[in-house]
Design a protein around this motif. Structure first.
Motif, PDB file in Angstrom:
ATOM      1  N   ARG A 165      43.177  52.292  37.520  1.00 26.50           N
ATOM      2  CA  ARG A 165      42.806  52.905  38.139  1.00 26.50           C
ATOM      3  C   ARG A 165      43.944  52.135  39.583  1.00 26.50           C
ATOM      4  NH1 ARG A 165      38.210  50.755  35.772  1.00 26.50           N
ATOM      5  NH2 ARG A 165      36.718  52.623  35.116  1.00 26.50           N
ATOM      6  N   LEU A 166      44.650  50.930  39.112  1.00 21.08           N
ATOM      7  CA  LEU A 166      45.699  50.653  40.219  1.00 21.08           C
ATOM      8  C   LEU A 166      46.492  52.115  40.353  1.00 21.08           C
ATOM      9  CD1 LEU A 166      46.561  48.353  41.890  1.00 21.08           C
ATOM     10  CD2 LEU A 166      48.208  47.686  40.353  1.00 21.08           C
ATOM     11  N   ASP A 171      33.545  39.626  42.479  1.00 17.75           N
ATOM     12  CA  ASP A 171      33.280  41.463  41.278  1.00 17.75           C
ATOM     13  C   ASP A 171      32.175  42.576  41.789  1.00 17.75           C
ATOM     14  OD1 ASP A 171      36.126  41.909  39.806  1.00 17.75           O
ATOM     15  OD2 ASP A 171      35.486  40.632  38.852  1.00 17.75           O
ATOM     16  N   ARG A 178      42.313  44.748  41.063  1.00 21.55           N
ATOM     17  CA  ARG A 178      41.568  45.164  41.244  1.00 21.55           C
ATOM     18  C   ARG A 178      40.224  46.083  42.774  1.00 21.55           C
ATOM     19  NH1 ARG A 178      39.474  41.716  37.080  1.00 21.55           N
ATOM     20  NH2 ARG A 178      38.616  41.176  38.426  1.00 21.55           N
ATOM     21  N   THR A 212      32.523  50.138  46.465  1.00 22.62           N
ATOM     22  CA  THR A 212      32.404  51.672  45.770  1.00 22.62           C
ATOM     23  C   THR A 212      31.409  52.417  46.071  1.00 22.62           C
ATOM     24  OG1 THR A 212      34.472  51.017  44.352  1.00 22.62           O
ATOM     25  CG2 THR A 212      33.132  52.956  43.777  1.00 22.62           C
ATOM     26  N   THR A 221      42.730  48.036  44.310  1.00 28.02           N
ATOM     27  CA  THR A 221      42.227  49.415  43.845  1.00 28.02           C
ATOM     28  C   THR A 221      41.161  49.792  44.675  1.00 28.02           C
ATOM     29  OG1 THR A 221      43.249  49.237  41.832  1.00 28.02           O
ATOM     30  CG2 THR A 221      41.427  50.663  41.840  1.00 28.02           C
ATOM     31  N   LEU A 266      33.156  44.345  45.063  1.00 28.80           N
ATOM     32  CA  LEU A 266      34.293  45.725  44.641  1.00 28.80           C
ATOM     33  C   LEU A 266      32.806  46.633  44.310  1.00 28.80           C
ATOM     34  CD1 LEU A 266      37.246  43.507  43.030  1.00 28.80           C
ATOM     35  CD2 LEU A 266      36.693  44.676  45.640  1.00 28.80           C
ATOM     36  N   LYS A 267      31.978  46.344  43.539  1.00 27.43           N
ATOM     37  CA  LYS A 267      31.314  47.630  43.308  1.00 27.43           C
ATOM     38  C   LYS A 267      30.576  48.063  43.437  1.00 27.43           C
ATOM     39  CE  LYS A 267      31.136  46.093  37.732  1.00 27.43           C
ATOM     40  NZ  LYS A 267      30.427  45.971  36.887  1.00 27.43           N
ATOM     41  N   THR A 271      42.706  49.962  32.013  1.00 25.94           N
ATOM     42  CA  THR A 271      41.919  50.594  32.572  1.00 25.94           C
ATOM     43  C   THR A 271      41.863  49.561  33.985  1.00 25.94           C
ATOM     44  OG1 THR A 271      39.703  49.004  32.356  1.00 25.94           O
ATOM     45  CG2 THR A 271      39.709  51.120  31.313  1.00 25.94           C
ATOM     46  N   ASP A 272      42.345  48.345  34.129  1.00 24.04           N
ATOM     47  CA  ASP A 272      41.953  48.032  35.575  1.00 24.04           C
ATOM     48  C   ASP A 272      43.876  48.345  36.359  1.00 24.04           C
ATOM     49  OD1 ASP A 272      39.683  46.919  35.956  1.00 24.04           O
ATOM     50  OD2 ASP A 272      40.776  45.081  35.443  1.00 24.04           O
ATOM     51  N   TRP A 273      45.001  48.731  34.797  1.00 25.80           N
ATOM     52  CA  TRP A 273      46.078  49.350  35.712  1.00 25.80           C
ATOM     53  C   TRP A 273      46.265  50.649  36.186  1.00 25.80           C
ATOM     54  CZ3 TRP A 273      49.485  52.218  35.290  1.00 25.80           C
ATOM     55  CH2 TRP A 273      51.001  52.424  34.950  1.00 25.80           C
ATOM     56  N   GLY A 298      41.502  39.875  39.675  1.00 27.20           N
ATOM     57  CA  GLY A 298      41.288  40.594  40.992  1.00 27.20           C
ATOM     58  C   GLY A 298      41.854  40.851  42.030  1.00 27.20           C
TER      59      GLY A 298
END
Length: 296
Positions: free
Chosen positions: A152-153, A73, A113, A80, A116, A76-77, A148-150, A110
């Motif tokens: 953003r996807l 995770d 995310r 970005t 995305t 991933l941050k 929020t995850d969905w 995961g």
């Protein structure tokens, strides 16, 4: 603490914790404090637009963790922030490592995310086919949810489809997600998905509706301080209308973005495509001047 409000001081505080943890790596509590402080500092730096500082802090936090899911995770941050600083190559590498891990342990959340973030990286580098390939299957296999995850996807799926010239589907996906983004108060994600919709509307002949949406998004983004959305909306409005008089406005907002966060990717992209347009029009000197400015 007050120190965590400043990215430079936050980095110093996190560095002290990290040094202490390095000197005593078996002290579990100390290592956890160091990791937590470093992550908090990275997130604060990201909020303030200090992208390279955030990258360095996320990398440090990863080195302080032995939890593979947490590390993924954090990657991933970090991806970005790398993408926003113009290092799409490193962003792709970091996000792909996270994706590989989540797939290896059958972590659907995961994978969602990671898809995305990877789609965002590919879209930012104008690799539409790759963005669609990575994000659409995940979107289609993931149940819609008010998370929020969905959201953003869905936003990245709409953007990838728009870039891949699947405009009707891009609008459909966007319209499905917009109410959820509103209810979750995800203003930045909502503006991004509206920009994708506006772009698809103009391309499919709904020009007035698309331009009106662009102008509304730009005004709201400026009012609320969402510089990335303001740049993207203004850039796409210029492309849709072919109105060169808007270029001054575009360069002004890009300069504000660069001043705040050091993000130069948008300016380079605009100069690059401007050079291509000038070259195709036979304006060789202007094309060379834009290339030279981009190189600088």
């Amino acid at each position: 603490t007050e120190a965590l409000k400043d990215p430079e001081l936050a980095g110093v505080v996190a560095g002290h914790y990290a040094s202490a943890a390095e000197a005593d790596p078996t002290n579990v509590e100390l290592v956890k404090k160091a990791r937590d402080a470093t992550i908090a500092s990275a997130e604060r730096a990201a909020e303030l637009g200090s992208e390279l500082q955030a990258v360095a802090l996320y990398r440090q936090a990863i080195s302080l963790s032995n939890d593979l899911s947490e590390m993924a995770d954090l990657k991933l941050k970090m991806a970005t922030r790398l993408e926003k600083s113009g290092r799409e190559d490193l962003a792709e590498e970091s996000a792909q490592e996270a994706m590989d891990f989540f797939r290896s342990v059958d972590d659907d959340g995961g994978v969602m995310r990671a898809a995305t973030v990877l789609a965002d990286v590919y879209a930012g580098n104008f690799e539409a086919a790759k963005a669609v390939e990575i994000v659409l299957p995940v979107y289609e296999s993931t149940a819609k949810s008010e998370t929020t995850d969905w959201a953003r996807l869905a936003g990245q799926t709409s953007r990838a489809l728009m870039l891949g010239d699947q405009h009707d589907r891009a609008i459909e996906v966007g319209d499905d997600a917009i109410p959820i983004l509103e209810r979750l108060d995800m203003s930045d994600g909502l503006l991004d998905i509206l920009i994708s919709k506006a772009t698809s509307l103009t391309v499919t002949g709904r020009w007035t509706e698309g331009v009106a949406l662009f102008r509304g998004v730009t005004d709201i983004a400026r009012e609320r301080g969402f510089l990335n959305a303001e740049v993207r909306s203004t850039n796409n409005l210029v492309a849709a209308t072919q109105n060169d008089s808007l270029l001054t406005e575009l360069y002004e907002v890009m300069d504000r973005l660069i001043t705040k966060s050091g993000q130069i990717g948008w300016r380079i992209r605009v100069l690059f495509f401007g050079a291509l347009d000038a070259y195709s029009s036979g304006e060789i000197k202007e094309a060379l001047a834009k290339v030279e400015e981009a190189e600088q």
